[in-house]
Write a protein that holds these residues in place. Sequence first.
Motif, PDB file in Angstrom:
ATOM      1  N   ARG A  93      43.055  40.418  52.391  1.00 51.09           N
ATOM      2  CA  ARG A  93      42.146  39.378  51.890  1.00 51.09           C
ATOM      3  C   ARG A  93      41.230  40.057  50.889  1.00 51.09           C
ATOM      4  N   PHE A  94      41.112  39.481  49.709  1.00 50.92           N
ATOM      5  CA  PHE A  94      40.419  40.117  48.594  1.00 50.92           C
ATOM      6  C   PHE A  94      39.272  39.264  48.081  1.00 50.92           C
ATOM      7  N   ALA A  95      38.243  39.932  47.597  1.00 50.91           N
ATOM      8  CA  ALA A  95      37.185  39.292  46.823  1.00 50.91           C
ATOM      9  C   ALA A  95      36.915  40.191  45.631  1.00 50.91           C
ATOM     10  N   HIS A  96      36.895  39.616  44.444  1.00 47.97           N
ATOM     11  CA  HIS A  96      36.537  40.357  43.240  1.00 47.97           C
ATOM     12  C   HIS A  96      35.136  39.937  42.823  1.00 47.97           C
ATOM     13  N   LEU A  97      34.299  40.937  42.564  1.00 44.16           N
ATOM     14  CA  LEU A  97      32.922  40.709  42.155  1.00 44.16           C
ATOM     15  C   LEU A  97      32.750  41.145  40.710  1.00 44.16           C
ATOM     16  N   ASP A  98      31.837  40.493  40.011  1.00 42.44           N
ATOM     17  CA  ASP A  98      31.581  40.813  38.619  1.00 42.44           C
ATOM     18  C   ASP A  98      30.694  42.047  38.537  1.00 42.44           C
ATOM     19  N   GLY A  99      31.286  43.164  38.143  1.00 39.54           N
ATOM     20  CA  GLY A  99      30.554  44.410  37.972  1.00 39.54           C
ATOM     21  C   GLY A  99      30.344  44.744  36.510  1.00 39.54           C
ATOM     22  N   GLY A 100      30.293  43.724  35.663  1.00 33.36           N
ATOM     23  CA  GLY A 100      30.146  43.972  34.226  1.00 33.36           C
ATOM     24  C   GLY A 100      31.493  44.255  33.612  1.00 33.36           C
ATOM     25  N   VAL A 154      33.753  46.260  34.737  1.00 28.55           N
ATOM     26  CA  VAL A 154      34.751  46.586  35.765  1.00 28.55           C
ATOM     27  C   VAL A 154      34.532  45.674  36.973  1.00 28.55           C
ATOM     28  N   ARG A 155      35.615  45.150  37.501  1.00 24.46           N
ATOM     29  CA  ARG A 155      35.523  44.350  38.725  1.00 24.46           C
ATOM     30  C   ARG A 155      35.331  45.265  39.925  1.00 24.46           C
ATOM     31  N   ILE A 156      34.623  44.751  40.916  1.00 17.55           N
ATOM     32  CA  ILE A 156      34.500  45.443  42.190  1.00 17.55           C
ATOM     33  C   ILE A 156      35.360  44.659  43.164  1.00 17.55           C
ATOM     34  N   GLU A 157      36.383  45.312  43.695  1.00 15.96           N
ATOM     35  CA  GLU A 157      37.332  44.659  44.581  1.00 15.96           C
ATOM     36  C   GLU A 157      37.043  45.051  46.022  1.00 15.96           C
ATOM     37  N   LEU A 158      36.717  44.071  46.842  1.00 10.34           N
ATOM     38  CA  LEU A 158      36.572  44.282  48.275  1.00 10.34           C
ATOM     39  C   LEU A 158      37.842  43.758  48.928  1.00 10.34           C
ATOM     40  N   VAL A 159      38.411  44.547  49.834  1.00 13.57           N
ATOM     41  CA  VAL A 159      39.654  44.127  50.484  1.00 13.57           C
ATOM     42  C   VAL A 159      39.587  44.424  51.972  1.00 13.57           C
ATOM     43  N   MET A 219      51.479  55.107  23.027  1.00 10.55           N
ATOM     44  CA  MET A 219      51.111  54.412  24.243  1.00 10.55           C
ATOM     45  C   MET A 219      49.582  54.298  24.304  1.00 10.55           C
ATOM     46  N   THR A 220      49.112  53.135  24.673  1.00  7.62           N
ATOM     47  CA  THR A 220      47.676  52.888  24.802  1.00  7.62           C
ATOM     48  C   THR A 220      47.172  53.509  26.100  1.00  7.62           C
ATOM     49  N   PRO A 221      46.053  54.247  26.050  1.00  5.92           N
ATOM     50  CA  PRO A 221      45.526  54.833  27.297  1.00  5.92           C
ATOM     51  C   PRO A 221      45.076  53.739  28.261  1.00  5.92           C
ATOM     52  N   PRO A 222      45.132  54.017  29.555  1.00  7.12           N
ATOM     53  CA  PRO A 222      44.705  53.024  30.534  1.00  7.12           C
ATOM     54  C   PRO A 222      43.212  52.729  30.421  1.00  7.12           C
ATOM     55  N   THR A 223      42.834  51.546  30.829  1.00  8.21           N
ATOM     56  CA  THR A 223      41.427  51.170  30.923  1.00  8.21           C
ATOM     57  C   THR A 223      41.135  50.734  32.355  1.00  8.21           C
ATOM     58  N   ALA A 224      39.897  50.863  32.769  1.00  8.85           N
ATOM     59  CA  ALA A 224      39.532  50.503  34.142  1.00  8.85           C
ATOM     60  C   ALA A 224      39.583  48.986  34.322  1.00  8.85           C
ATOM     61  N   HIS A 225      40.202  48.539  35.385  1.00 13.02           N
ATOM     62  CA  HIS A 225      40.263  47.114  35.737  1.00 13.02           C
ATOM     63  C   HIS A 225      39.332  46.815  36.899  1.00 13.02           C
ATOM     64  N   HIS A 226      39.406  47.648  37.955  1.00  9.97           N
ATOM     65  CA  HIS A 226      38.550  47.430  39.115  1.00  9.97           C
ATOM     66  C   HIS A 226      38.355  48.721  39.888  1.00  9.97           C
ATOM     67  N   VAL A 227      37.340  48.694  40.739  1.00  8.70           N
ATOM     68  CA  VAL A 227      37.105  49.732  41.728  1.00  8.70           C
ATOM     69  C   VAL A 227      37.284  49.056  43.073  1.00  8.70           C
TER      70      VAL A 227
END
Length: 139
Positions: free
Chosen positions: A54-61, A63-68, A1-9
């Motif tokens: 309501r969501f906004a995803h920002l480009d954090g390099g 990892v995405r930064i998710e505001l909700v 199994m592949t270890p998880p990777t970060a998608h967003h904060v």
Amino acid sequence: MTPPTAHHVGITVSDLESTVAFYRDVLGLSVIDRFEVAGEAFSTAVDVEGSTGRFAHLDGGDVRIELVEYDPEGDHRHDATLDQPGATHLGLSVDDVDDIFDDLPAHVETLSDPQTTESGTRIAFLRDPEGNLVELLDV
């Protein structure tokens, strides 16, 4: 199994528009996606009956930064300090902490002037409009 990777904060906010404006206009992050989510599956997943988001995803390099912004909105928490168990903060790598710090608008709350830690990293902490802690650091 592949270890998880970060998608967003994820950061929950009460005013999505003003918080997006802060991260976009003050810190220079790009908005890469906006969307709304509702329905029984979403309410069940977040364990908030009748919830919509309501969501906004920002480009954090890397990892995405998710505001909700949730409806219904929960109770506000007190401003966290970094030494509280469970405290969170968003760390953003920048080219020059001092340049960004010096250009912050007067209304942005900071914890201190930039500091150089024993490890040699230059850091400064500030709060977004919702009171969430953001660390700027030279890496």
